[in-house]
Design a protein around this motif. Structure first.
Motif, PDB file in Angstrom:
ATOM      1  N   LEU A  92      -0.222   6.431  -4.373  1.00 28.85           N
ATOM      2  CA  LEU A  92       0.292   5.294  -5.129  1.00 28.85           C
ATOM      3  C   LEU A  92      -0.794   4.242  -5.245  1.00 28.85           C
ATOM      4  N   SER A  93      -0.898   3.623  -6.408  1.00 32.22           N
ATOM      5  CA  SER A  93      -1.966   2.657  -6.684  1.00 32.22           C
ATOM      6  C   SER A  93      -1.523   1.255  -6.289  1.00 32.22           C
ATOM      7  N   LEU A 112      11.518   7.315  -9.328  1.00 33.73           N
ATOM      8  CA  LEU A 112      10.754   7.357 -10.571  1.00 33.73           C
ATOM      9  C   LEU A 112      10.151   6.004 -10.929  1.00 33.73           C
ATOM     10  N   LEU A 113      10.678   4.912 -10.356  1.00 35.97           N
ATOM     11  CA  LEU A 113      10.133   3.584 -10.658  1.00 35.97           C
ATOM     12  C   LEU A 113       8.678   3.454 -10.220  1.00 35.97           C
ATOM     13  N   THR A 114       8.322   4.127  -9.138  1.00 37.96           N
ATOM     14  CA  THR A 114       6.983   3.940  -8.572  1.00 37.96           C
ATOM     15  C   THR A 114       6.150   5.214  -8.537  1.00 37.96           C
ATOM     16  N   TRP A 115       6.747   6.350  -8.869  1.00 32.54           N
ATOM     17  CA  TRP A 115       6.022   7.617  -8.825  1.00 32.54           C
ATOM     18  C   TRP A 115       4.928   7.644  -9.879  1.00 32.54           C
ATOM     19  N   GLU A 116       3.776   8.195  -9.502  1.00 29.35           N
ATOM     20  CA  GLU A 116       2.645   8.320 -10.419  1.00 29.35           C
ATOM     21  C   GLU A 116       2.298   9.805 -10.558  1.00 29.35           C
ATOM     22  N   PRO A 117       2.874  10.483 -11.548  1.00 30.69           N
ATOM     23  CA  PRO A 117       2.627  11.923 -11.667  1.00 30.69           C
ATOM     24  C   PRO A 117       1.161  12.271 -11.846  1.00 30.69           C
ATOM     25  N   GLU A 118       0.393  11.372 -12.484  1.00 32.71           N
ATOM     26  CA  GLU A 118      -1.028  11.650 -12.687  1.00 32.71           C
ATOM     27  C   GLU A 118      -1.812  11.623 -11.379  1.00 32.71           C
ATOM     28  N   ARG A 119      -1.223  11.093 -10.296  1.00 30.25           N
ATOM     29  CA  ARG A 119      -1.868  11.080  -8.984  1.00 30.25           C
ATOM     30  C   ARG A 119      -1.128  11.980  -7.997  1.00 30.25           C
ATOM     31  N   SER A 120      -0.262  12.830  -8.520  1.00 32.45           N
ATOM     32  CA  SER A 120       0.548  13.712  -7.696  1.00 32.45           C
ATOM     33  C   SER A 120       0.001  15.129  -7.793  1.00 32.45           C
ATOM     34  N   LEU A 121      -0.191  15.778  -6.653  1.00 31.17           N
ATOM     35  CA  LEU A 121      -0.652  17.159  -6.598  1.00 31.17           C
ATOM     36  C   LEU A 121       0.487  18.059  -6.135  1.00 31.17           C
ATOM     37  N   VAL A 122       0.630  19.202  -6.788  1.00 35.81           N
ATOM     38  CA  VAL A 122       1.619  20.175  -6.334  1.00 35.81           C
ATOM     39  C   VAL A 122       0.935  21.502  -6.068  1.00 35.81           C
ATOM     40  N   ALA A 123       1.481  22.217  -5.102  1.00 29.85           N
ATOM     41  CA  ALA A 123       1.097  23.607  -4.862  1.00 29.85           C
ATOM     42  C   ALA A 123       2.202  24.469  -5.456  1.00 29.85           C
ATOM     43  N   GLY A 133      -9.779 -10.098   3.283  1.00 30.34           N
ATOM     44  CA  GLY A 133      -9.787  -9.703   1.878  1.00 30.34           C
ATOM     45  C   GLY A 133      -8.636  -8.799   1.513  1.00 30.34           C
ATOM     46  N   VAL A 134      -8.613  -8.409   0.251  1.00 29.95           N
ATOM     47  CA  VAL A 134      -7.618  -7.491  -0.289  1.00 29.95           C
ATOM     48  C   VAL A 134      -8.361  -6.390  -1.032  1.00 29.95           C
ATOM     49  N   VAL A 135      -8.062  -5.130  -0.737  1.00 25.36           N
ATOM     50  CA  VAL A 135      -8.804  -4.016  -1.343  1.00 25.36           C
ATOM     51  C   VAL A 135      -7.843  -3.019  -1.969  1.00 25.36           C
ATOM     52  N   PRO A 136      -8.272  -2.342  -3.044  1.00 25.16           N
ATOM     53  CA  PRO A 136      -7.475  -1.227  -3.561  1.00 25.16           C
ATOM     54  C   PRO A 136      -7.423  -0.121  -2.515  1.00 25.16           C
ATOM     55  N   ALA A 137      -6.244   0.443  -2.318  1.00 22.58           N
ATOM     56  CA  ALA A 137      -6.064   1.498  -1.311  1.00 22.58           C
ATOM     57  C   ALA A 137      -5.133   2.561  -1.864  1.00 22.58           C
ATOM     58  N   ALA A 138      -5.525   3.811  -1.750  1.00 26.34           N
ATOM     59  CA  ALA A 138      -4.658   4.918  -2.143  1.00 26.34           C
ATOM     60  C   ALA A 138      -3.556   5.049  -1.107  1.00 26.34           C
ATOM     61  N   HIS A 139      -2.321   4.748  -1.500  1.00 27.03           N
ATOM     62  CA  HIS A 139      -1.175   4.824  -0.595  1.00 27.03           C
ATOM     63  C   HIS A 139      -0.588   6.232  -0.667  1.00 27.03           C
ATOM     64  N   VAL A 140      -0.922   7.046   0.304  1.00 27.41           N
ATOM     65  CA  VAL A 140      -0.559   8.467   0.293  1.00 27.41           C
ATOM     66  C   VAL A 140       0.858   8.644   0.827  1.00 27.41           C
ATOM     67  N   THR A 141       1.647   9.437   0.106  1.00 29.73           N
ATOM     68  CA  THR A 141       3.042   9.613   0.498  1.00 29.73           C
ATOM     69  C   THR A 141       3.567  10.940  -0.045  1.00 29.73           C
ATOM     70  N   GLY A 142       4.799  11.286   0.345  1.00 28.88           N
ATOM     71  CA  GLY A 142       5.444  12.496  -0.163  1.00 28.88           C
ATOM     72  C   GLY A 142       4.692  13.764   0.171  1.00 28.88           C
ATOM     73  N   VAL A 143       4.085  13.818   1.352  1.00 27.29           N
ATOM     74  CA  VAL A 143       3.287  14.976   1.752  1.00 27.29           C
ATOM     75  C   VAL A 143       4.194  16.005   2.411  1.00 27.29           C
ATOM     76  N   GLY A 144       4.219  17.199   1.873  1.00 26.94           N
ATOM     77  CA  GLY A 144       5.071  18.215   2.478  1.00 26.94           C
ATOM     78  C   GLY A 144       4.799  19.606   1.955  1.00 26.94           C
ATOM     79  N   GLU A 165     -10.984   3.179  -4.927  1.00 30.36           N
ATOM     80  CA  GLU A 165     -10.329   2.829  -3.671  1.00 30.36           C
ATOM     81  C   GLU A 165     -11.204   3.233  -2.492  1.00 30.36           C
ATOM     82  N   PRO A 166     -11.724   2.273  -1.745  1.00 28.39           N
ATOM     83  CA  PRO A 166     -12.593   2.628  -0.617  1.00 28.39           C
ATOM     84  C   PRO A 166     -11.849   3.186   0.583  1.00 28.39           C
ATOM     85  N   ILE A 167     -10.523   3.026   0.614  1.00 31.81           N
ATOM     86  CA  ILE A 167      -9.737   3.561   1.724  1.00 31.81           C
ATOM     87  C   ILE A 167      -8.468   4.216   1.194  1.00 31.81           C
ATOM     88  N   ALA A 168      -7.911   5.118   1.995  1.00 40.59           N
ATOM     89  CA  ALA A 168      -6.573   5.670   1.779  1.00 40.59           C
ATOM     90  C   ALA A 168      -5.745   5.349   3.015  1.00 40.59           C
TER      91      ALA A 168
END
Length: 408
Positions: A63-64, A39-50, A72-83, A111-114
């Protein structure tokens, strides 16, 4: 996707159900302590559920965080918890979730990359992710390998620390070193709390996490190493294994001093480190590099979401002036011909009608993006096609190969 299932944004109330789902998918038990840590790092607003009939049967989250890329350093969507629940496989849920997630990242325009770590490498190329960075695991025979006497840093002072007590020092070193380490992710907000939590369930029978800081000649913290020890004795005596979590240093002397310490820990006969770079300098400073027991595997996968934004956000090892022809069936705005220019200090990317020098898919552009997959290899494998002699073999590389250091 099966019409009985709907996709929706998660809410905070969904967390336990998501944890239960991922316990099935990844074959582990999520106790209350690990759930609270998540819960420390989870972002429910960026979480999708089926969801089907009130039950969560699929999930993905972003994750943001920022990611260091070449120059350089870029914003990247860190995708996780896929199942997807084992009862709902082969019903199009994963495809629907990944398509929606990519669309939302693209639409937000931040975010230009994931990026992600792939549990099964056959899955994610279908969604445009390419294997962009690898790691070298080390399983060293520590009594048979030492840092060479002529390596620098023997005179530097080290001090044992409680990692939680020196969080600010660790964070400062990490931020400084990580600014130029391709593949390192930022640790904003509560990410340091997450990494230093040290739950017993995560130790696999080893000790709590230990830390050591190496101070530079000016007396300031210049590098650190984190590790555990799994104690063991056999008929020959002590047989402990040192399990290195992370080594952070950007000075060769500090780097050598930290590894000299790790290989000298008493009562240990082996050392494990899972996140070495493919060009890890360790092999060049020890006396018996074969005893490092190195193994190689894919690590970080990159999905280019905003093609011009991504290619302008990084820098290039050599001068670049090339026309790329890219295909992207999921995000058609990336498809077409792009004139890419740049070098070590600048970059540009605009649409063009000029003939292409190089044709490749968005998946293979992702593989190329961090400099860990050589363009020559893509061409040799038929993954990219040269249309002219103007092929930028070296430009997409960087001074060091990318070095992902954490599974998120």
């Amino acid at each position: 996707m099966d019409e009985s299932v709907r996709l929706r944004q998660a809410t905070a109330d969904d967390h336990d159900a998501i944890a239960d789902l991922l316990s099935y998918v990844f074959h582990h038990d999520a106790d209350e302590e690990s759930r609270q840590l998540d819960l420390l790092t989870w972002e429910p607003e960026r979480s999708l559920v089926a969801e089907e009939a009130g039950s969560i049967v699929g999930h993905t989250n972003a994750l943001s965080r920022d990611l260091t890329v070449p120059g350089g350093v870029v914003p990247a969507a860190h995708v996780t918890g896929v199942g997807v629940a084992p009862t709902h496989r082969r019903r199009g849920l994963l495809r629907a979730m990944m398509h929606r997630q990519l669309g939302e990242v693209a639409e937000a325009g931040r975010e230009p990359i994931a990026v992600l770590w792939a549990s099964e490498t056959t899955i994610y190329p279908r969604f445009g992710y390419g294997p962009s960075a690898s790691v070298v695991g080390i399983q060293a025979m520590s009594r048979e390998v030492r840092v060479r006497p002529d390596a620098p840093g023997a005179e530097l002072r080290l001090r044992l620390v409680d990692p939680k007590a020196v969080r600010d020092d660790l964070a400062a070193i990490y931020q400084r070193v990580g600014a130029s380490r391709v593949g390192w992710s930022s640790r904003p907000g509560k990410w340091w709390d997450y990494h230093l939590a040290d739950l017993k369930d995560h130790r696999d029978g080893a000790t709590r996490r230990h830390g050591v800081i190496c101070d530079g000649p000016d007396g300031r913290p210049a590098g650190y190493a984190l590790w555990r020890v799994k104690g063991k004795w056999d008929e020959y005596g002590p047989d402990a294994e040192v399990r290195v979590t992370h080594v952070a240093a950007d000075d060769p002397a500090v780097y050598a001093a930290l590894w000299r310490f790790l290989f000298g820990i008493d009562l240990a006969r082996s050392l494990q480190y899972d996140f070495g770079a493919v060009d890890e300098p360790l092999a060049l400073i020890v006396d018996e590099p074969r005893r490092l027991g190195r193994r190689y595997e894919e690590a970080l996968w990159v999905r280019v979401v905003d093609l011009p934004g991504a290619l302008e956000a990084r820098r290039y090892l050599t001068p670049l002036d090339v026309v790329l022809e890219v295909t992207d069936p999921l995000l058609p705005a990336n498809s077409g011909r792009w004139w890419v220019t740049g070098g070590p200090d600048k970059a540009g990317c605009v649409r063009t009608d000029e003939p292409a020098d190089l044709s490749l898919s968005i998946t293979d552009l992702g593989a190329l993006y961090l400099g860990g997959t050589p363009l020559g290899g893509l061409l040799a494998a038929g993954r990219a096609v040269a249309r002219t002699a103007n092929i930028p073999y070296a430009a997409f590389g960087w001074h060091h190969l990318p070095n992902p250091i954490e599974v998120f």
